[in-house]
Write a protein that holds these residues in place. Structure first.
Motif, PDB file in Angstrom:
ATOM      1  N   GLN A 133       0.824  -1.212   0.000  1.00 12.78           N
ATOM      2  CA  GLN A 133       0.000   0.000   0.000  1.00 12.78           C
ATOM      3  C   GLN A 133       0.858   1.262   0.000  1.00 12.78           C
ATOM      4  N   VAL A 134       1.884   1.273   0.829  1.00 11.69           N
ATOM      5  CA  VAL A 134       2.768   2.447   0.898  1.00 11.69           C
ATOM      6  C   VAL A 134       3.415   2.704  -0.455  1.00 11.69           C
ATOM      7  N   ILE A 135       3.822   1.634  -1.134  1.00 15.04           N
ATOM      8  CA  ILE A 135       4.499   1.786  -2.427  1.00 15.04           C
ATOM      9  C   ILE A 135       3.541   2.323  -3.481  1.00 15.04           C
ATOM     10  N   TYR A 136       2.331   1.731  -3.578  1.00 12.92           N
ATOM     11  CA  TYR A 136       1.452   2.197  -4.651  1.00 12.92           C
ATOM     12  C   TYR A 136       0.820   3.555  -4.350  1.00 12.92           C
ATOM     13  N   ASN A 137       0.793   3.959  -3.081  1.00 12.75           N
ATOM     14  CA  ASN A 137       0.366   5.326  -2.789  1.00 12.75           C
ATOM     15  C   ASN A 137       1.401   6.338  -3.286  1.00 12.75           C
ATOM     16  N   ARG A 138       2.653   5.907  -3.358  1.00 11.64           N
ATOM     17  CA  ARG A 138       3.717   6.788  -3.831  1.00 11.64           C
ATOM     18  C   ARG A 138       3.868   6.754  -5.345  1.00 11.64           C
ATOM     19  N   THR A 139       3.711   5.545  -5.937  1.00 10.07           N
ATOM     20  CA  THR A 139       3.946   5.394  -7.377  1.00 10.07           C
ATOM     21  C   THR A 139       2.665   5.424  -8.196  1.00 10.07           C
ATOM     22  N   GLN A 140       1.498   5.286  -7.554  1.00 14.31           N
ATOM     23  CA  GLN A 140       0.205   5.230  -8.233  1.00 14.31           C
ATOM     24  C   GLN A 140       0.069   4.011  -9.153  1.00 14.31           C
ATOM     25  N   GLN A 141       0.871   2.989  -8.938  1.00 13.95           N
ATOM     26  CA  GLN A 141       0.778   1.732  -9.704  1.00 13.95           C
ATOM     27  C   GLN A 141       0.021   0.717  -8.857  1.00 13.95           C
ATOM     28  N   VAL A 142      -1.270   0.949  -8.717  1.00 12.43           N
ATOM     29  CA  VAL A 142      -2.070   0.197  -7.754  1.00 12.43           C
ATOM     30  C   VAL A 142      -2.175  -1.276  -8.141  1.00 12.43           C
ATOM     31  N   LEU A 143      -2.666  -1.560  -9.340  1.00 11.99           N
ATOM     32  CA  LEU A 143      -2.923  -2.939  -9.738  1.00 11.99           C
ATOM     33  C   LEU A 143      -1.657  -3.800  -9.772  1.00 11.99           C
ATOM     34  N   PRO A 144      -0.558  -3.351 -10.359  1.00 12.09           N
ATOM     35  CA  PRO A 144       0.650  -4.189 -10.354  1.00 12.09           C
ATOM     36  C   PRO A 144       1.153  -4.511  -8.944  1.00 12.09           C
ATOM     37  N   LEU A 145       1.063  -3.537  -8.033  1.00 13.03           N
ATOM     38  CA  LEU A 145       1.524  -3.790  -6.660  1.00 13.03           C
ATOM     39  C   LEU A 145       0.599  -4.745  -5.926  1.00 13.03           C
ATOM     40  N   LEU A 146      -0.703  -4.650  -6.203  1.00 12.81           N
ATOM     41  CA  LEU A 146      -1.630  -5.628  -5.617  1.00 12.81           C
ATOM     42  C   LEU A 146      -1.344  -7.031  -6.149  1.00 12.81           C
ATOM     43  N   LEU A 147      -0.959  -7.125  -7.415  1.00  9.92           N
ATOM     44  CA  LEU A 147      -0.582  -8.419  -7.977  1.00  9.92           C
ATOM     45  C   LEU A 147       0.668  -8.972  -7.308  1.00  9.92           C
ATOM     46  N   VAL A 148       1.600  -8.102  -6.963  1.00 11.73           N
ATOM     47  CA  VAL A 148       2.806  -8.545  -6.261  1.00 11.73           C
ATOM     48  C   VAL A 148       2.422  -9.209  -4.938  1.00 11.73           C
ATOM     49  N   ALA A 149       1.570  -8.544  -4.167  1.00 14.25           N
ATOM     50  CA  ALA A 149       1.126  -9.116  -2.896  1.00 14.25           C
ATOM     51  C   ALA A 149       0.364 -10.416  -3.115  1.00 14.25           C
ATOM     52  N   THR A 150      -0.506 -10.413  -4.125  1.00 14.93           N
ATOM     53  CA  THR A 150      -1.295 -11.612  -4.410  1.00 14.93           C
ATOM     54  C   THR A 150      -0.401 -12.802  -4.751  1.00 14.93           C
ATOM     55  N   LEU A 151       0.588 -12.581  -5.581  1.00 19.93           N
ATOM     56  CA  LEU A 151       1.480 -13.671  -5.978  1.00 19.93           C
ATOM     57  C   LEU A 151       2.267 -14.213  -4.788  1.00 19.93           C
ATOM     58  N   TRP A 152       2.699 -13.333  -3.888  1.00 19.22           N
ATOM     59  CA  TRP A 152       3.422 -13.817  -2.714  1.00 19.22           C
ATOM     60  C   TRP A 152       2.491 -14.618  -1.797  1.00 19.22           C
ATOM     61  N   TYR A 153       1.235 -14.185  -1.648  1.00 20.93           N
ATOM     62  CA  TYR A 153       0.283 -14.984  -0.861  1.00 20.93           C
ATOM     63  C   TYR A 153       0.049 -16.348  -1.508  1.00 20.93           C
ATOM     64  N   VAL A 154       0.006 -16.395  -2.838  1.00 23.05           N
ATOM     65  CA  VAL A 154      -0.159 -17.676  -3.548  1.00 23.05           C
ATOM     66  C   VAL A 154       1.040 -18.578  -3.301  1.00 23.05           C
ATOM     67  N   VAL A 155       2.240 -18.005  -3.314  1.00 21.96           N
ATOM     68  CA  VAL A 155       3.448 -18.800  -3.069  1.00 21.96           C
ATOM     69  C   VAL A 155       3.419 -19.402  -1.664  1.00 21.96           C
ATOM     70  N   ILE A 156       3.089 -18.582  -0.672  1.00 26.13           N
ATOM     71  CA  ILE A 156       3.053 -19.076   0.710  1.00 26.13           C
ATOM     72  C   ILE A 156       1.999 -20.175   0.859  1.00 26.13           C
ATOM     73  N   THR A 157       0.820 -19.936   0.294  1.00 26.74           N
ATOM     74  CA  THR A 157      -0.255 -20.921   0.381  1.00 26.74           C
ATOM     75  C   THR A 157       0.128 -22.225  -0.304  1.00 26.74           C
ATOM     76  N   SER A 158       0.819 -22.143  -1.427  1.00 27.43           N
ATOM     77  CA  SER A 158       1.235 -23.350  -2.149  1.00 27.43           C
ATOM     78  C   SER A 158       2.229 -24.159  -1.327  1.00 27.43           C
ATOM     79  N   VAL A 159       3.173 -23.481  -0.699  1.00 28.35           N
ATOM     80  CA  VAL A 159       4.150 -24.189   0.148  1.00 28.35           C
ATOM     81  C   VAL A 159       3.442 -24.865   1.312  1.00 28.35           C
ATOM     82  N   LEU A 160       2.510 -24.165   1.949  1.00 31.75           N
ATOM     83  CA  LEU A 160       1.766 -24.760   3.064  1.00 31.75           C
ATOM     84  C   LEU A 160       0.927 -25.948   2.602  1.00 31.75           C
TER      85      LEU A 160
END
Length: 313
Positions: free
Chosen positions: A245-272
């Motif tokens: 959130q802090v990053i996309y509030n500064r860069t205004q690249q909302v969707l790509p940064l949300l995808l970054v978080a989403t992909l990391w949550y997918v990675v963690i969930t896959s490992v679990l």
């Protein structure tokens, strides 16, 4: 028809029947429809420039994002351990014959399951408004072993751990209690009749069987806890989602940064999910005749069946 023995009816010649393979037309239709949908979604993801995959790749392994990821994993590990340890104690209290212990456990689960996690986090973080100091000592005396200001002790991290851990404990208690109750009581009674001590009955008979009922739901709770850490953003704690959130509030690249978080949550969930498979496979011993094959064993079997065929060719 083949001739039968003397005086018997004629016997059928099964080798004269034609073997016709089973046909599944609707299976092929369903497969084709799903394949087309997947192809359309994949093509849209690749060709639509507004997804900004270059920006996703740029921030996916950025130092700030990785620091937020570490904090998310830290919150999950500590809150999960606290939640399941306390949940185990609460489950034993709920199963106790003591009315007081059972009532306290039920009340705890009722309160923490009835209030939203967001509200609990905010209450813990603002605990200093209710109690200026936190002290530890001997009740009903002036002896103080420890004392400190609540606003100093109740940091963002402490409030997040308490909120997530206690909320998780309320659900874990019911999961563990249900797993214990799923074990056939006849086995416990038989073990008691054989003179097996109570601790050995619980540790060697009840818990290993209860784990088969506990594990699937428990891992679902852990996966939910990973994603639940994103709620901690209200405390301005720099976990993964808040960092993004802090990053996309500064860069205004909302969707790509949300995808970054989403992909990391997918990675963690896959490992679990992989860990869950192996843990459940371990506790399936004694419950099934043949344990399910691991992915490595499936690959070895596939290669072993393919090699002779290729050699004959």
């Amino acid at each position: 028809m083949a001739p039968s023995g003397p005086g018997g009816p004629p016997q059928a010649r099964y080798d004269e029947y034609e073997i016709v393979p089973a046909r599944h037309p609707w299976r092929w239709v369903g497969t084709a429809v799903v394949a087309l949908v997947l192809a359309a979604v994949t093509w849209s993801l690749i060709t639509n420039p507004r997804w900004e995959w270059g920006v996703v790749a740029q921030w996916f392994t950025a130092e700030s994002v990785l620091r937020g990821l570490v904090e998310t994993l830290k919150l999950t590990a500590i809150a999960g351990a606290l939640g399941f340890l306390l949940g185990f104690v609460l489950a034993l209290m709920r199963l106790s014959k003591s009315p007081l212990l059972s009532s306290v456990s039920w009340t705890f689960s009722w309160i923490f399951r009835s209030t939203p996690l967001l509200v609990q986090l905010l209450l813990w973080y603002n605990l200093g408004y209710l109690y200026e100091n936190i002290s530890l000592g001997i009740p009903f005396t002036d002896v103080r072993l420890f004392e400190g200001e609540t606003t100093t002790l109740m940091s963002q991290f402490a409030a997040a751990i308490l909120g997530l851990g206690l909320h998780q404990a309320a659900y874990s208690a019911e999961i563990i209690r249900g797993g214990i109750l799923s074990v056939d009581q006849g086995q416990v009674e038989a073990a008691a009749a054989l003179g097996i001590p109570a601790w050995d009955r619980s540790a060697r008979i009840v818990l290993p069987q209860a784990m088969r009922a506990i594990l699937p739901t428990a891992f679902n709770e852990i996966i939910g806890l990973v994603k639940g850490t994103s709620v901690v953003y209200v405390l301005a704690y720099s976990e993964l989602f808040y960092t993004v959130q802090v990053i996309y509030n500064r860069t205004q690249q909302v969707l790509p940064l949300l995808l970054v978080a989403t992909l990391w949550y997918v990675v963690i969930t896959s490992v679990l999910s992989v860990v869950q498979y192996y843990v459940e496979r371990h506790y399936a011993k004694g419950a099934v005749r043949t344990l399910p094959l691991t992915p490595w064993q499936k690959a070895k079997r596939f290669l072993a069946t393919r090699t002779p065929t290729e050699a004959r060719r």
